[in-house]
Scaffold this motif. Sequence first.
Motif, mmCIF file in Angstrom:
data_model
loop_
_atom_site.group_PDB
_atom_site.id
_atom_site.type_symbol
_atom_site.label_atom_id
_atom_site.label_comp_id
_atom_site.label_asym_id
_atom_site.label_seq_id
_atom_site.Cartn_x
_atom_site.Cartn_y
_atom_site.Cartn_z
ATOM 1 N N THR A 4 0.313 -1.976 -7.629
ATOM 2 C CA THR A 4 0.441 -1.043 -6.511
ATOM 3 C C THR A 4 -0.504 -1.481 -5.408
ATOM 4 O OG1 THR A 4 1.046 0.786 -7.962
ATOM 5 C CG2 THR A 4 0.208 1.360 -5.780
ATOM 6 N N VAL A 5 0.032 -1.506 -4.204
ATOM 7 C CA VAL A 5 -0.762 -1.853 -3.032
ATOM 8 C C VAL A 5 -0.748 -0.644 -2.098
ATOM 9 C CG1 VAL A 5 -1.047 -3.434 -1.090
ATOM 10 C CG2 VAL A 5 -0.132 -4.280 -3.269
ATOM 11 N N ASN A 6 -1.924 -0.154 -1.766
ATOM 12 C CA ASN A 6 -2.054 0.886 -0.755
ATOM 13 C C ASN A 6 -2.344 0.196 0.563
ATOM 14 O OD1 ASN A 6 -1.774 2.770 -2.770
ATOM 15 N ND2 ASN A 6 -3.880 3.482 -2.704
ATOM 16 N N TYR A 41 7.940 3.046 -2.699
ATOM 17 C CA TYR A 41 7.664 2.643 -1.325
ATOM 18 C C TYR A 41 7.697 3.919 -0.487
ATOM 19 C CZ TYR A 41 7.555 -0.666 2.570
ATOM 20 O OH TYR A 41 7.174 -1.425 3.655
ATOM 21 N N ASP A 42 6.546 4.575 -0.368
ATOM 22 C CA ASP A 42 6.477 5.878 0.284
ATOM 23 C C ASP A 42 5.302 5.960 1.249
ATOM 24 O OD1 ASP A 42 8.654 7.274 -1.129
ATOM 25 O OD2 ASP A 42 7.371 7.052 -2.895
ATOM 26 N N TYR A 43 5.537 6.615 2.384
ATOM 27 C CA TYR A 43 4.517 6.801 3.411
ATOM 28 C C TYR A 43 3.912 8.198 3.328
ATOM 29 C CZ TYR A 43 6.323 2.619 5.719
ATOM 30 O OH TYR A 43 6.703 1.345 6.011
ATOM 31 N N SER A 58 4.656 -0.087 -4.649
ATOM 32 C CA SER A 58 4.455 -0.435 -6.052
ATOM 33 C C SER A 58 5.604 -1.293 -6.571
ATOM 34 C CB SER A 58 4.337 0.858 -6.875
ATOM 35 O OG SER A 58 3.926 0.585 -8.178
ATOM 36 N N TRP A 59 5.235 -2.304 -7.365
ATOM 37 C CA TRP A 59 6.198 -3.299 -7.858
ATOM 38 C C TRP A 59 5.984 -3.554 -9.343
ATOM 39 C CZ3 TRP A 59 9.853 -4.977 -4.465
ATOM 40 C CH2 TRP A 59 9.644 -4.642 -3.132
ATOM 41 N N GLU A 60 7.033 -4.021 -10.009
ATOM 42 C CA GLU A 60 6.947 -4.309 -11.443
ATOM 43 C C GLU A 60 5.979 -5.437 -11.757
ATOM 44 O OE1 GLU A 60 10.903 -5.092 -12.881
ATOM 45 O OE2 GLU A 60 11.443 -2.966 -12.811
ATOM 46 N N ASN A 61 5.908 -6.447 -10.875
ATOM 47 C CA ASN A 61 5.066 -7.612 -11.135
ATOM 48 C C ASN A 61 4.884 -8.424 -9.848
ATOM 49 O OD1 ASN A 61 7.504 -9.176 -10.859
ATOM 50 N ND2 ASN A 61 7.964 -8.709 -12.993
ATOM 51 N N GLN A 62 4.085 -9.473 -9.922
ATOM 52 C CA GLN A 62 3.816 -10.304 -8.748
ATOM 53 C C GLN A 62 5.065 -11.035 -8.282
ATOM 54 O OE1 GLN A 62 0.888 -10.368 -6.931
ATOM 55 N NE2 GLN A 62 2.169 -11.468 -5.473
ATOM 56 N N ALA A 63 5.930 -11.424 -9.208
ATOM 57 C CA ALA A 63 7.162 -12.118 -8.823
ATOM 58 C C ALA A 63 8.030 -11.228 -7.924
ATOM 59 C CB ALA A 63 7.942 -12.547 -10.063
#
Length: 110
Positions: A4-6, A41-43, A58-63
Amino acid sequence: MSITVNLYYTGIHGAARKFAEEMVSGGTVAKIKAEPGNLRYDYFVPLEDPETVLLIDSWENQAAIDAHHASPMMRTIMELREKYDLRMEAERFVSDGGIPESDKKFIRSK
């Protein structure tokens, strides 16, 4: 494991909010949410700082993140960032398997 990236987008005169609104109304957010591996993907707008918009990405993985970064949506995002002259800060988190049982007593679920 998920990542997850904020992302904190900051501008002036409501620019960050206009950016987020255009991302949603233009369909870019819907396209991103449909990408393989996207979990969220929410603001959000912090109450203490109306000139900032928080994106929880937020993503399942780096790929999956790498595929997203190579997608046509990134060009749109970058163009809108420039249009609204936004600055950014980022925080990155890797999941550790969820909320421990000892912490669940502090959470009131739906």
